[in-house]
Motif scaffolding. Structure first.
Motif, PDB file in Angstrom:
ATOM      1  N   TYR A 915      22.419  44.382  45.082  1.00 18.83           N
ATOM      2  CA  TYR A 915      23.547  44.776  44.546  1.00 18.83           C
ATOM      3  C   TYR A 915      23.926  43.521  43.267  1.00 18.83           C
ATOM      4  N   TRP A 916      24.477  44.050  42.507  1.00 15.82           N
ATOM      5  CA  TRP A 916      25.449  43.396  41.622  1.00 15.82           C
ATOM      6  C   TRP A 916      26.791  43.017  41.998  1.00 15.82           C
ATOM      7  N   HIS A 917      26.919  41.409  42.027  1.00 19.46           N
ATOM      8  CA  HIS A 917      28.071  40.942  42.407  1.00 19.46           C
ATOM      9  C   HIS A 917      28.667  39.977  41.350  1.00 19.46           C
ATOM     10  N   THR A 918      29.829  39.983  40.953  1.00 16.68           N
ATOM     11  CA  THR A 918      30.588  39.147  39.943  1.00 16.68           C
ATOM     12  C   THR A 918      30.456  37.787  40.476  1.00 16.68           C
ATOM     13  N   ALA A 919      30.673  36.581  39.883  1.00 11.59           N
ATOM     14  CA  ALA A 919      30.599  35.100  40.358  1.00 11.59           C
ATOM     15  C   ALA A 919      31.710  34.871  41.217  1.00 11.59           C
ATOM     16  N   TYR A 920      31.092  34.195  42.328  1.00 13.14           N
ATOM     17  CA  TYR A 920      32.158  33.668  43.233  1.00 13.14           C
ATOM     18  C   TYR A 920      31.808  32.025  43.761  1.00 13.14           C
ATOM     19  N   SER A 921      30.743  31.653  42.965  1.00 10.77           N
ATOM     20  CA  SER A 921      30.642  30.230  43.345  1.00 10.77           C
ATOM     21  C   SER A 921      31.392  29.560  42.744  1.00 10.77           C
ATOM     22  N   GLY A 922      31.913  29.519  41.702  1.00 14.95           N
ATOM     23  CA  GLY A 922      32.937  28.850  40.885  1.00 14.95           C
ATOM     24  C   GLY A 922      34.148  28.920  41.575  1.00 14.95           C
ATOM     25  N   ASN A 923      35.227  27.879  40.966  1.00 19.82           N
ATOM     26  CA  ASN A 923      36.414  27.926  41.279  1.00 19.82           C
ATOM     27  C   ASN A 923      37.506  27.831  40.307  1.00 19.82           C
ATOM     28  N   PRO A 924      38.274  28.360  39.826  1.00 22.14           N
ATOM     29  CA  PRO A 924      38.485  29.957  40.481  1.00 22.14           C
ATOM     30  C   PRO A 924      37.601  30.975  40.140  1.00 22.14           C
ATOM     31  N   ASP A 925      37.347  32.260  40.922  1.00 22.90           N
ATOM     32  CA  ASP A 925      36.592  32.923  40.855  1.00 22.90           C
ATOM     33  C   ASP A 925      37.144  33.979  39.814  1.00 22.90           C
ATOM     34  N   PRO A 926      36.229  34.351  38.867  1.00 21.33           N
ATOM     35  CA  PRO A 926      36.671  35.290  37.643  1.00 21.33           C
ATOM     36  C   PRO A 926      37.559  36.445  38.217  1.00 21.33           C
ATOM     37  N   PRO A 927      38.670  36.676  37.639  1.00 22.52           N
ATOM     38  CA  PRO A 927      39.541  37.804  38.055  1.00 22.52           C
ATOM     39  C   PRO A 927      39.124  39.202  37.359  1.00 22.52           C
ATOM     40  N   HIS A 928      39.766  40.301  37.698  1.00 22.15           N
ATOM     41  CA  HIS A 928      39.597  41.362  37.101  1.00 22.15           C
ATOM     42  C   HIS A 928      40.317  41.505  35.598  1.00 22.15           C
ATOM     43  N   PRO A 929      39.784  42.236  34.899  1.00 20.88           N
ATOM     44  CA  PRO A 929      38.679  43.450  35.133  1.00 20.88           C
ATOM     45  C   PRO A 929      37.288  42.595  34.859  1.00 20.88           C
ATOM     46  N   HIS A 930      36.455  43.425  35.642  1.00 22.11           N
ATOM     47  CA  HIS A 930      35.026  43.381  35.268  1.00 22.11           C
ATOM     48  C   HIS A 930      34.337  44.431  34.843  1.00 22.11           C
ATOM     49  N   GLU A 931      33.163  44.439  34.182  1.00 19.80           N
ATOM     50  CA  GLU A 931      32.572  45.251  33.643  1.00 19.80           C
ATOM     51  C   GLU A 931      30.922  45.381  33.741  1.00 19.80           C
ATOM     52  N   ILE A 932      30.417  46.354  33.398  1.00 25.82           N
ATOM     53  CA  ILE A 932      28.934  46.218  33.182  1.00 25.82           C
ATOM     54  C   ILE A 932      28.631  47.339  32.256  1.00 25.82           C
ATOM     55  N   GLN A 933      27.785  46.825  31.376  1.00 25.08           N
ATOM     56  CA  GLN A 933      27.346  48.057  30.327  1.00 25.08           C
ATOM     57  C   GLN A 933      25.751  48.412  30.662  1.00 25.08           C
ATOM     58  N   LEU A 934      25.636  49.683  30.437  1.00 30.44           N
ATOM     59  CA  LEU A 934      24.171  50.288  30.459  1.00 30.44           C
ATOM     60  C   LEU A 934      23.793  50.655  29.210  1.00 30.44           C
ATOM     61  N   ASP A 935      22.667  50.466  28.595  1.00 31.53           N
ATOM     62  CA  ASP A 935      22.058  51.165  27.504  1.00 31.53           C
ATOM     63  C   ASP A 935      21.003  52.063  28.120  1.00 31.53           C
ATOM     64  N   LEU A 936      21.313  53.386  27.256  1.00 32.88           N
ATOM     65  CA  LEU A 936      20.421  54.531  27.621  1.00 32.88           C
ATOM     66  C   LEU A 936      19.250  54.904  26.572  1.00 32.88           C
ATOM     67  N   GLY A 937      18.986  53.795  25.546  1.00 31.53           N
ATOM     68  CA  GLY A 937      17.956  53.742  24.700  1.00 31.53           C
ATOM     69  C   GLY A 937      18.082  54.571  23.592  1.00 31.53           C
ATOM     70  N   ARG A 938      19.173  55.543  23.682  1.00 28.19           N
ATOM     71  CA  ARG A 938      19.212  56.265  22.400  1.00 28.19           C
ATOM     72  C   ARG A 938      20.575  57.276  22.437  1.00 28.19           C
ATOM     73  N   ASN A 939      21.055  57.610  21.633  1.00 30.24           N
ATOM     74  CA  ASN A 939      22.071  58.555  21.678  1.00 30.24           C
ATOM     75  C   ASN A 939      21.705  59.758  22.476  1.00 30.24           C
ATOM     76  N   MET A 940      22.472  60.104  23.438  1.00 24.61           N
ATOM     77  CA  MET A 940      22.501  61.295  24.292  1.00 24.61           C
ATOM     78  C   MET A 940      23.688  61.993  24.414  1.00 24.61           C
ATOM     79  N   THR A 941      23.785  63.321  25.098  1.00 22.43           N
ATOM     80  CA  THR A 941      24.935  63.722  25.577  1.00 22.43           C
ATOM     81  C   THR A 941      25.047  63.451  26.961  1.00 22.43           C
TER      82      THR A 941
END
Length: 1024
Positions: A915-941
């Protein structure tokens, strides 16, 4: 509907019963009374009449004049009598009483392998009879008669086939002209929802093969038990079938069509594919079986099996009537889909819709139906007019009607188009039989057996006896009135004669139309008898019971209070009692409770289920049963005093309802709800807590565009069960194009082409143009010929759609192969091969889903063995979700790499353990919001984003979220979707109106337990 039984004497559909209406010359007469839910009647050659009561008692009358039957057998300890379960089948050996055997078919009060009684007719401890956990079995037994009573022990011939739900249980029992024993059995499945074995706790409690949890499309349980004989890899069940048996052993009868099978149950079956074949009849002088199959919400069937030389499939649950059953079709079940493709099911001889009349203009109501009786009139003999010779009588319990299907020619089979209404306003008919003198009899579930008699000449009068009061303290003066009596013959109008016998001692006490008599002493009941005589001495008699010195008790229900409502599964507690003017407070033993369930089509058109009974208690509890809406419950308390007088009171319980709205994305797409397919948007009112099955119909065509299911807004699968919430809720089914747009596809290469018919014609949407391989040269290039398509993106390809040239056959493909490639260089072996039919229709080469960008069609032959290949049109069907190989992770706001490998790329590795997990080894842990972006390779519906939460721990599971899309990765606009996902490990989705995008951003705004993290196991996107 399913077959229903009621114990409200004199009540049909919630209103007082009306006098039966018959053709001229026919009269309905009550010949036996005082019965408790009679289900089946059989006439012995010596004049005796055997009646099976639902609770398991068999009564025998010496003749129709006998008013004091003998209990032949009492199997009530073994019989499970709840809802539609009970003793429903009864047959006498053809040589009875010389061969003194009585055969019974009933629901056994125990699960497989256990000994009755287990439930004692009360399934409240496991959620009620319709909760999917009150498992019972079916049993066929032989009883031996010694005079009018059973001698010795019950001989069990067949036992232990499982029944999960309280309708569609066992059915009818008859001997055939071949001396073999025939019986029918229902599918044992839910009557509320699409049931393929996914219901119950535990799921699949009948252990339907192959066992374990049933999931679509491979499931074989529930109603699919009716198709089990087709799944030869596992033993056959006996549900939803007609069996032909050796009456001595219960084994398959000699000569059965499947007698060579190694499976003893398969050997027994002569027909299958039925929902609830509650009643059937054998046509005299033939080997034909005529079966009445009770339908769901739309159709009732009269099925004709011309012989038992072939095992026939009647189609349920894949078909109902002559059409596909919408709910089961929508679930895309393999057993149904293969039947749709292969065909071969036997269509009904006649089917009638619940919303339509059987005979145009008749008085019989519509809205609901349950075919409940079948009997053939003799082809010769009998007193009925000649038109009835060889007719099939069939009854409908819900409509309270009996019809005759008449032959069109003497000696012929009943003609489905030649029907007449025989009895309207009949009294709860649940079995038909031809009795002495060739007259039709029927069992009235309200407690009587009735006869239909024909009078060719003078018609007898109808005696109507009115008496008041019929009970009270002695001396009791009773006023009698016969003035409502009538005669159908005009010549007898005003000329009827009356004979009153107030104590039934054989002496006429009065000859007036009205009379008064005083009963001077306590006692009774006294029988007062009225005989009405016409001018030709034809007579009719009615009686009434009078009890002097005793007044009836007063029953009262204390709880639940008037106005109490319920949700499905809610525990309802009731209590009450009775006081009597002569006895005071009656004991609990004087009380009898019934729970009735009314299923209504309009406010004044309901039929009744007897859901449960309790005897000898002042109160108890029950879980509110599930049922389709409109419906309601009624508690009925009857108190009976020591003198036999009784009173009844009722309490109506209405359900709490909720509106479920079903939307389509795009609108106008189709969704199956319960047993019907509807076009979105639509709203259904259901009972809170009820189970409701829904399916996103796939594939389908909407607006001329092929669509496939992508997601439900509640995260459920294509077919799943919704438990109705307390608040109005909207459920959205999202669909995406089944095919790629032809404008998106390009032709990459062909092996040859004629200049005037270029390859681009296969993608122009015009069936009149076509690609044709070169034919101007000499010689013409031989087969194989090839055309390669570029999909301009990676998809999971599911099929290649081909349309042959329309004007002539020249070049139409015969044998073919299809290849797929990711890079256009490496093709591997063919993914599918076959032969196209020689026509211009659209045909699809089906492919097991496989990721590819390029697709090659190789023509190996032409339909007339010529050298050319031509194609009018090509297209490609694809899986609605993009394959992971087509998608990349563009960015994440943070990821854990120190303590564990929790990179964003894990969401595309097809491994639920990573799984993907946001960073938690630092102090403090990064707060929300968190995001992930996907690239579909070209424009699609794009129309849906799916995510599977982390499986091993709750940390990071997303609660509130937003989804954005973008064509350039910079301008994101407003959210395409927003909401809150539940804290579960199952797949979640966010679907929205389709839009053009190359980039997708999932933004987590909060975590399910309030933590600062976000984690995702897997992600996918629905796009074209």
């Amino acid at each position: 509907m399913f077959l229903l039984v009621t114990t409200l004497l004199g009540v049909v559909g919630g209103v007082p019963a009306q006098a039966a209406v018959l053709p001229a010359g026919f009269r309905e007469q009550t010949v036996l009374s005082g019965l408790d839910l009679p289900m089946n009647i059989e006439f012995a050659p010596d004049g005796r009449i055997f009646v099976a009561e639902k609770a398991g008692r068999i009564k025998v009358f010496d003749s129709i004049a006998d008013t004091t039957p003998t209990i032949f057998a009492d199997l009530s300890v073994n019989v499970h009598s709840q809802n539609d379960r009970g003793m429903l089948g009864l047959a006498l050996h053809p040589d009875f009483p010389t061969v003194p055997y009585v055969y019974v078919l009933y629901t056994y009060d125990a699960p497989p392998g256990q000994t009755a009684p287990v439930w004692n007719d009360n399934c409240s401890a496991v959620g009620g009879a319709n909760g999917g956990r009150c498992i019972v079995t079916a049993r066929l037994s032989r009883l031996q008669a010694s005079g009018n009573v059973m001698s010795g022990a019950e001989t069990v011939l067949l036992h232990d086939w499982c029944q999960q739900y309280p309708s569609h249980s066992i059915g009818d029992l008859h001997f055939g002209p071949d001396g073999m024993l025939y019986l029918s059995a229902g599918d044992g499945a839910s009557y509320n929802v699409v049931d393929y074995g996914q219901l119950g706790s535990p799921i699949n409690p009948c252990a339907d093969p192959p066992g374990g949890t049933m999931t679509a499309p491979t499931a074989q349980g529930g109603a699919l038990r009716s198709q089990d004989v087709r799944t030869s890899a596992d033993p056959s069940g006996l549900d939803g079938a007609i069996l032909r048996l050796d009456p001595a052993t219960g084994a398959a009868a000699p000569g059965n069509p499947a007698i060579a099978s190694a499976d003893p149950n398969t050997q027994r079956i002569v027909a299958y594919g039925m929902r609830n074949p509650y009643r059937f009849a054998l046509r005299p002088g033939t080997s034909e079986l005529w079966v009445g199959d009770v339908g769901w919400n739309t159709w009732e069937e009269v099925n004709r099996l011309p012989d038992v030389a072939t095992v026939r499939n009647l189609g349920w649950p894949c078909f109902e009537g002559t059409v596909r059953q919408g709910g089961y079709d929508g679930a895309n079940l393999d057993l149904c889909e293969s039947l749709y493709t292969a065909g071969g099911q036997t269509a009904p001889h006649y089917a009638y819709q619940h919303s339509g009349q059987v005979v145009s203009g008749e008085a019989c109501p519509t809205g609901g139906s349950s075919i409940s009786g079948m009997a053939f009139y003799p082809a010769a003999g009998g007193d009925y007019p000649a038109q009835y010779r060889g007719a099939l009588f069939f009854a409908d319990y819900t409509r309270d009607c009996i019809w005759a299907m008449l032959p069109s020619a003497e000696g012929g089979a009943p003609d489905a188009g030649n029907r007449l209404t025989f009895v309207s306003a009949a009294s709860n008919p649940v079995d038909l039989a031809i009795g002495p003198g060739g007259e039709l009899y029927y069992a009235d579930a309200g407690g009587t057996v009735k006869r239909i008699r024909y009078f060719a000449g003078n018609q007898p009068p109808t005696a109507i006896l009115e008496a008041a009061p019929t009970t009270g303290e002695a001396p009791l003066t009773v006023n009698f009135d016969a003035r409502a009596s009538s005669d159908p013959d005009e010549a007898d109008a005003g000329l009827l004669k009356y004979e009153w016998d107030f104590t039934d001692d054989g002496t006429v006490d009065s000859r007036n139309a009205t009379a008064t008599y005083t009963y001077p002493s306590s006692g009774g009941p006294f029988t007062a008898r009225l005989r009405v005589v016409d001018t030709l001495d034809a007579a009719d008699t009615q009686t009434v019971q009078i009890q002097a010195g005793n007044s009836p008790p007063v029953a009262s229900i204390a709880t639940p209070a008037a106005g109490t409502t319920f949700a499905v599964g809610q525990t309802m507690t009731f209590s009450g009692g009775a006081t009597d003017p002569n006895q005071g407070t009656l004991p609990a033993s004087a009380l009898r409770w019934k729970l009735l369930q009314y299923h209504c089509y309009t406010a004044d058109n309901c039929h009744i289920h007897t859901a449960q009974e309790w005897n000898g208690v002042t109160g108890a509890s029950f879980p509110a049963p599930d049922h389709e809406y409109p419906s309601y419950l009624e508690l009925v308390l009857t108190a009976t005093d020591a003198g036999g007088l009784s009173s009844t009171t009722t309490r109506r319980l209405d359900p709490r309802t909720v509106n479920l709205t079903f939307a389509g994305n795009p609108p106008g797409t189709q969704v199956a709800f319960g047993g019907a397919t509807q076009t979105t948007p639509f709203t259904r009112t259901v009972i809170q807590g009820s189970a409701n099955t829904v399916s996103g119909v796939t594939p389908q065509t909407s607006g001329g565009v092929g669509q496939v299911f992508a997601a439900w807004s509640d995260g459920g699968g294509q077919t799943h069960t919704i438990i109705a919430p307390a608040a109005n809720t909207t459920y959205t089914a999202t669909f995406v194009r089944q095919r790629l747009a032809q404008s998106q596809i390009t032709v990459r290469r062909v092996d040859s082409q004629e200049a005037t018919e270029p390859s681009g014609n296969v993608l122009d949407g015009n069936a009149a143009t076509f690609w044709h391989t070169a034919y101007s040269g000499n010689p013409d290039p031989p087969h194989p010929h090839e055309i390669d398509l570029d999909l301009r993106g990676i998809y999971d390809v599911t099929g290649l759609v081909y349309r042959g040239r329309a004007d002539v056959a020249n070049g139409r493909i015969g044998r073919y192969e299809v290849y797929l490639s990711l890079d256009g260089t490496t093709w591997g072996s063919a993914v599918t091969t076959g032969t196209f039919a020689n026509n211009a229709d659209e045909q699809t080469a089906v492919i097991a889903p496989k990721s590819a960008r390029y697709i090659r069609l190789r023509a190996l032959s032409e339909v007339n063995s010529r050298a050319w290949t031509s194609i009018a049109e090509l297209n490609v069907t694809v899986y609605p979700r993009l394959p992971r190989i087509a998608t990349t992770v563009r960015s994440v706001d943070s990821q854990e790499t120190t303590s564990t490998n929790a990179r964003g790329t894990n969401v595309l590795d097809n491994n639920l353990a990573t799984y993907w997990h946001t960073a938690y080894s630092g102090n403090p842990d990064p707060p929300h919001p968190h995001e992930i972006q996907l690239d579909l390779g070209r424009n699609m519906t794009v129309s849906c984003v799916y995510q599977r939460p982390r499986q091993d721990h709750v940390n990071g599971r997303i609660a509130r979220y937003e989804v954005y899309t973008s064509t350039d990765g910079t301008n994101w606009g407003t959210p395409a979707a927003a909401g809150t996902w539940p804290n579960v490990i199952g797949e979640q989705n966010a679907c929205f109106t389709a839009r053009t995008a190359r980039y997708v951003r999932l933004r987590a705004l909060s975590e399910a337990n309030g933590g600062p993290w976000t984690s995702i196991s897997e992600m996918r996107v629905a796009a074209r």
